[in-house]
Write a protein that holds these residues in place. Structure first.
Motif, PDB file in Angstrom:
ATOM      1  N   LYS A   1      37.280  28.340  49.235  1.00 38.70           N
ATOM      2  CA  LYS A   1      36.835  28.896  47.959  1.00 38.70           C
ATOM      3  C   LYS A   1      35.834  30.023  48.200  1.00 38.70           C
ATOM      4  O   LYS A   1      34.849  29.852  48.901  1.00 38.70           O
ATOM      5  N   VAL A   2      36.104  31.185  47.607  1.00 41.95           N
ATOM      6  CA  VAL A   2      35.204  32.325  47.741  1.00 41.95           C
ATOM      7  C   VAL A   2      34.934  32.914  46.363  1.00 41.95           C
ATOM      8  O   VAL A   2      35.681  32.671  45.416  1.00 41.95           O
ATOM      9  N   PRO A   3      33.852  33.699  46.201  1.00 40.63           N
ATOM     10  CA  PRO A   3      33.499  34.243  44.882  1.00 40.63           C
ATOM     11  C   PRO A   3      34.574  35.171  44.335  1.00 40.63           C
ATOM     12  O   PRO A   3      35.228  35.895  45.084  1.00 40.63           O
ATOM     13  N   THR A   4      34.726  35.183  43.017  1.00 40.39           N
ATOM     14  CA  THR A   4      35.689  36.076  42.372  1.00 40.39           C
ATOM     15  C   THR A   4      35.010  37.042  41.404  1.00 40.39           C
ATOM     16  O   THR A   4      35.688  37.755  40.675  1.00 40.39           O
ATOM     17  N   HIS A   5      33.673  37.059  41.367  1.00 34.62           N
ATOM     18  CA  HIS A   5      32.928  37.984  40.515  1.00 34.62           C
ATOM     19  C   HIS A   5      33.184  39.420  40.961  1.00 34.62           C
ATOM     20  O   HIS A   5      33.525  39.680  42.118  1.00 34.62           O
ATOM     21  N   TRP A   6      32.993  40.406  40.014  1.00 37.53           N
ATOM     22  CA  TRP A   6      33.276  41.805  40.345  1.00 37.53           C
ATOM     23  C   TRP A   6      32.421  42.311  41.494  1.00 37.53           C
ATOM     24  O   TRP A   6      32.825  43.206  42.240  1.00 37.53           O
ATOM     25  N   THR A   7      31.218  41.740  41.666  1.00 35.07           N
ATOM     26  CA  THR A   7      30.360  42.169  42.771  1.00 35.07           C
ATOM     27  C   THR A   7      30.983  41.807  44.119  1.00 35.07           C
ATOM     28  O   THR A   7      30.783  42.513  45.107  1.00 35.07           O
ATOM     29  N   PHE A   8      31.732  40.706  44.145  1.00 40.24           N
ATOM     30  CA  PHE A   8      32.432  40.324  45.364  1.00 40.24           C
ATOM     31  C   PHE A   8      33.504  41.354  45.696  1.00 40.24           C
ATOM     32  O   PHE A   8      33.621  41.818  46.835  1.00 40.24           O
ATOM     33  N   ALA A   9      34.306  41.753  44.682  1.00 43.09           N
ATOM     34  CA  ALA A   9      35.328  42.783  44.886  1.00 43.09           C
ATOM     35  C   ALA A   9      34.687  44.092  45.329  1.00 43.09           C
ATOM     36  O   ALA A   9      35.215  44.801  46.192  1.00 43.09           O
ATOM     37  N   GLY A  10      33.523  44.435  44.733  1.00 46.12           N
ATOM     38  CA  GLY A  10      32.844  45.675  45.102  1.00 46.12           C
ATOM     39  C   GLY A  10      32.355  45.656  46.536  1.00 46.12           C
ATOM     40  O   GLY A  10      32.565  46.619  47.296  1.00 46.12           O
TER      41      GLY A  10
END
Length: 251
Positions: free
Chosen positions: A130-139
């Motif tokens: 499991k890893v973060p899916t928030h936009w900051t993670f994508a950024g």
């Protein structure tokens, strides 16, 4: 090493280049995790910075095949979410790599390779994926992907983590990554031609000679996707890749 006279390229360099190009084909056919071997072999054969430009047309050729073969599985939502951050990272990478001397570039590439190996090893050993899916993670992952793809064509380890976070099934993973990397590599190409000067008529002639290995790799890779066992090749890749990064440092 300036790629200006093909006769100056040693037999061993050609062997490593053909092996690297074969790996490109296998990787683009869907065998994730092997691309770092290609980067390592090309850097050993032609030099760190020169090899980053030389391999881009080969990547584009293989990307076109992957897009044609896996296009029906592409999930554009994830590409649109991830791509803008990667472009920012590429532009940062262009600036960072523009004036780096060969030795510094070589050290940076080796560090990125070893870092990718450590990251892949850590990911394999994690009990939870499991890893973060928030936009900051994508950024964050996207910018790292862009920098590493420009500096050393080493975006795979970071982009894989993003797509794993999105929990894409295998075919959707491959199809989405195929389109993403075709766009990325086409975007990088002008910088290699006019900014870094690492894609030239001479390197394109080398690409032409290496192209058959791409098609062989693609042919075999498509079949391996269906039968290969993950644990077998990933452990081998981690060891060989780490060894290759050390060889780049001491070469």
């Amino acid at each position: 090493m300036l790629l200006t006279i093909q006769s100056d390229i040693s037999t061993m360099a050609w062997v490593m280049a053909f092996a690297a190009t074969f790996v490109v084909g296998i990787s683009k056919a869907g065998i994730k995790g092997v691309a770092i071997i290609n980067v390592t072999l090309m850097a050993l054969a032609f030099g760190a910075k020169e090899s980053t430009g030389l391999v881009v047309p080969l990547l584009i050729l293989a990307d076109i095949f992957a897009v044609i073969y896996y296009n029906r599985h592409t999930q554009w939502t994830y590409i649109l979410r991830f791509l803008p951050w990667i472009i920012v990272g590429i532009l940062i990478g262009v600036y960072i790599g523009l004036d780096l001397d060969e030795q510094t570039f070589k050290i940076g590439m080796a560090i990125i390779i070893l870092g990718s190996v450590v990251m892949m090893y850590w990911w394999d050993r994690k009990k939870t994926k499991k890893v973060p899916t928030h936009w900051t993670f994508a950024g964050f992952i996207g910018i790292l992907t862009g920098i590493t793809t420009m500096i050393g064509n080493l975006a795979g380890a970071f982009s894989n983590i993003f797509f794993l976070a999105m929990r894409l099934p295998k075919n959707e993973f491959i199809g989405t990554a195929a389109w993403l990397f075709l766009i990325i590599n086409l975007f990088k190409l002008p910088f290699h031609i006019w900014s870094w000067g690492t894609v030239t008529p001479e390197t394109l002639l080398i690409n032409l000679k290496l192209a058959p290995a791409i098609f062989l790799g693609l042919f075999i890779g498509v079949r391996l996707v269906k039968i290969i066992k993950e644990d077998f090749y990933r452990k081998m890749i981690l060891v060989l890749t780490a060894f290759g990064a050390i060889m780049i440092l001491v070469k």
